[in-house]
Design a protein around this motif. Structure first.
Motif, mmCIF file in Angstrom:
data_model
loop_
_atom_site.group_PDB
_atom_site.id
_atom_site.type_symbol
_atom_site.label_atom_id
_atom_site.label_comp_id
_atom_site.label_asym_id
_atom_site.label_seq_id
_atom_site.Cartn_x
_atom_site.Cartn_y
_atom_site.Cartn_z
ATOM 1 N N LYS A 117 24.325 31.424 35.747
ATOM 2 C CA LYS A 117 25.805 31.119 35.721
ATOM 3 C C LYS A 117 26.466 31.707 36.766
ATOM 4 O O LYS A 117 27.312 31.264 37.734
ATOM 5 C CB LYS A 117 26.280 30.654 34.295
ATOM 6 N N ALA A 118 26.275 33.146 36.453
ATOM 7 C CA ALA A 118 27.170 33.947 37.192
ATOM 8 C C ALA A 118 26.793 34.326 38.643
ATOM 9 O O ALA A 118 27.830 34.140 39.616
ATOM 10 C CB ALA A 118 27.132 35.533 36.667
ATOM 11 N N THR A 119 25.423 33.915 39.092
ATOM 12 C CA THR A 119 25.143 34.182 40.426
ATOM 13 C C THR A 119 25.300 32.659 41.064
ATOM 14 O O THR A 119 25.738 32.827 42.076
ATOM 15 C CB THR A 119 23.718 34.231 40.310
ATOM 16 N N ARG A 120 25.393 31.741 40.322
ATOM 17 C CA ARG A 120 25.548 30.384 40.652
ATOM 18 C C ARG A 120 27.302 30.546 41.095
ATOM 19 O O ARG A 120 27.727 29.940 42.196
ATOM 20 C CB ARG A 120 25.279 29.168 40.095
ATOM 21 N N ASN A 121 28.192 30.917 40.443
ATOM 22 C CA ASN A 121 29.595 30.996 40.548
ATOM 23 C C ASN A 121 29.646 31.844 41.757
ATOM 24 O O ASN A 121 30.764 31.465 42.722
ATOM 25 C CB ASN A 121 30.272 31.473 39.448
ATOM 26 N N CYS A 122 29.175 32.896 42.233
ATOM 27 C CA CYS A 122 29.336 33.647 43.210
ATOM 28 C C CYS A 122 28.820 32.850 44.480
ATOM 29 O O CYS A 122 29.611 32.844 45.704
ATOM 30 C CB CYS A 122 28.548 35.025 43.068
ATOM 31 N N PHE A 123 27.845 32.339 44.327
ATOM 32 C CA PHE A 123 27.277 31.405 45.575
ATOM 33 C C PHE A 123 28.536 30.230 45.864
ATOM 34 O O PHE A 123 28.860 30.525 47.258
ATOM 35 C CB PHE A 123 25.962 30.674 45.243
ATOM 36 N N GLN A 124 28.912 29.561 44.875
ATOM 37 C CA GLN A 124 29.910 28.469 44.936
ATOM 38 C C GLN A 124 31.253 29.233 45.621
ATOM 39 O O GLN A 124 31.803 28.591 46.422
ATOM 40 C CB GLN A 124 30.254 27.873 43.443
ATOM 41 N N MET A 125 31.663 30.334 45.382
ATOM 42 C CA MET A 125 32.769 31.028 45.842
ATOM 43 C C MET A 125 32.793 31.351 47.092
ATOM 44 O O MET A 125 33.832 32.238 47.378
ATOM 45 C CB MET A 125 33.359 31.834 44.509
ATOM 46 N N LEU A 126 31.631 31.534 47.757
ATOM 47 C CA LEU A 126 31.604 32.118 48.806
ATOM 48 C C LEU A 126 31.622 30.969 50.129
ATOM 49 O O LEU A 126 31.079 30.115 50.075
ATOM 50 C CB LEU A 126 29.795 32.629 48.839
ATOM 51 N N ASN A 127 32.184 31.449 51.062
ATOM 52 C CA ASN A 127 32.222 30.702 52.537
ATOM 53 C C ASN A 127 31.000 30.705 53.001
ATOM 54 O O ASN A 127 29.723 31.493 52.766
ATOM 55 C CB ASN A 127 33.238 31.296 53.318
ATOM 56 N N LEU A 138 15.330 38.703 43.529
ATOM 57 C CA LEU A 138 14.907 37.875 44.685
ATOM 58 C C LEU A 138 14.736 36.340 44.354
ATOM 59 O O LEU A 138 15.425 35.587 44.976
ATOM 60 C CB LEU A 138 13.955 38.543 45.466
ATOM 61 N N ASP A 139 13.805 36.078 43.401
ATOM 62 C CA ASP A 139 13.917 34.657 42.924
ATOM 63 C C ASP A 139 14.838 34.072 42.515
ATOM 64 O O ASP A 139 15.206 32.894 43.005
ATOM 65 C CB ASP A 139 12.731 34.607 41.907
ATOM 66 N N LEU A 140 15.728 34.613 41.735
ATOM 67 C CA LEU A 140 16.989 34.123 41.105
ATOM 68 C C LEU A 140 17.933 33.792 42.609
ATOM 69 O O LEU A 140 18.466 32.557 42.525
ATOM 70 C CB LEU A 140 17.753 34.811 40.306
#
Length: 228
Positions: A131-141, A201-203
C-alpha cells in the motif's frame, strides 16, 4: 526522558538526531548520495514529498541544495513532526506542509517531482508495504523519481547472522552502549520487518515503475530508486 514510544524507532524523538548516525552506519553518506542522485535526475525539482520524514533532516539538506521548493513532510509521529517544524522554521520562501500519517495511509491530491521514503517502510508488513509503495507511485509525477532506503534481509540465515554481528560491532564502535545496541537489534524481525533486495526490486516493478535500480547497499541497509 521522553519515551521511545512517541515514534517507531528505538529511541525517543528528542534523542533521534543524536543517535541515528550511531545506529545506521554511513547514515550521512546515504543522504548525500540521495541528494546527488536527485541532482542528476531532477536538477530543478519543484515539489518533494518526504514520507517518514522524521525530524526533517533530509528536507533541510534538500533545501540547502535545491533552494525554494514546495515540500510535504509526512510522518506518523507527532513528536517527530514537531521537531521537524522547529528545525525547518524560519526558512524564507520555503513552503512546507506537515501531515501526520504513515505512507500506507497517506493520500495527497498533489503530485510530486521527487518522493522519498527513508527508513520508513521497514516497519510495515507486506500488505502495508505494498500500500505504501503504491501510494508513493500514485503521488509521483510521470517520469519522476521515487527513492527509498531501508534495512534489508539477507538471502540466507548465515548472511543474516553475519550482518547482525557486523551491525552490532558498528554501533558499538560509534559509541552506543551494549544495552542500547541489543535493544535495537532485538527489534529485527519483530518490529523491523525487512525484505531482501530482490523482493524490493520485485515490489517496485510490480507496482508499475518502469525503471528500477539499486542505488547502493551497505551492511544491512540498501537504497533503491525508481522512475514512474
Amino acid at each position: 526522558m521522553q519515551s521511545a514510544k512517541d515514534n517507531k524507532t528505538s529511541q525517543s524523538a528528542l534523542q533521534y538526531d543524536e543517535n541515528i548516525a550511531k545506529t545506521i552506519p554511513r547514515y550521512q553518506f546515504f543522504h548525500d548520495e540521495i541528494i546527488d542522485l536527485v541532482k542528476f535526475s531532477a536538477p530543478k525539482p519543484k515539489s518533494w514529498l518526504d514520507t517518514g520524514c522524521g525530524t526533517g533532516t533530509l528536507i533541510l539538506q534538500a533545501i540547502q541544495e535545491f533552494g525554494k521548493l514546495k515540500f510535504v513532510a509526512a510522518d506518523p509521529s507527532e513528536a517527530m513532526l514537531q521537531i521537524a517544524r522547529e528545525k525547518l522554521s524560519g526558512l524564507s520562501g520555503i513552503e512546507i506542509r506537515y501531515v501526520m500519517s504513515g505512507t500506507e495511509q497517506l493520500c495527497c491530491q498533489e503530485r510530486f517531482d521527487v518522493v522519498t521514503a527513508i527508513l520508513a517502510h521497514h516497519y510495515l508488513d507486506i500488505e502495508d508495504r505494498i500500500k505504501a509503495t503504491r501510494n508513493c507511485f500514485q503521488m509521483l509525477n510521470e517520469g519522476c523519481m521515487y527513492i527509498t532506503l531501508e534495512t534489508i534481509r539477507p538471502n540466507t540465515e548465515q548472511g543474516r547472522e553475519i550482518g547482525l554481528k557486523r551491525w552490532r560491532s558498528a554501533q558499538l564502535a560509534n559509541g552506543k552502549t551494549p544495552a542500547s545496541v541489543d535493544h535495537h537489534l532485538q527489534r529485527y524481525g519483530t518490529e523491523l520487518l525487512p525484505i531482501t533486495i530482490e523482493a524490493h526490486l520485485d515490489l517496485l516493478r510490480n507496482i508499475g515503475f518502469r525503471t528500477v535500480e539499486v542505488l547502493l547497499a551497505s551492511g544491512m541497509q540498501a537504497a533503491f530508486y525508481s522512475i514512474k
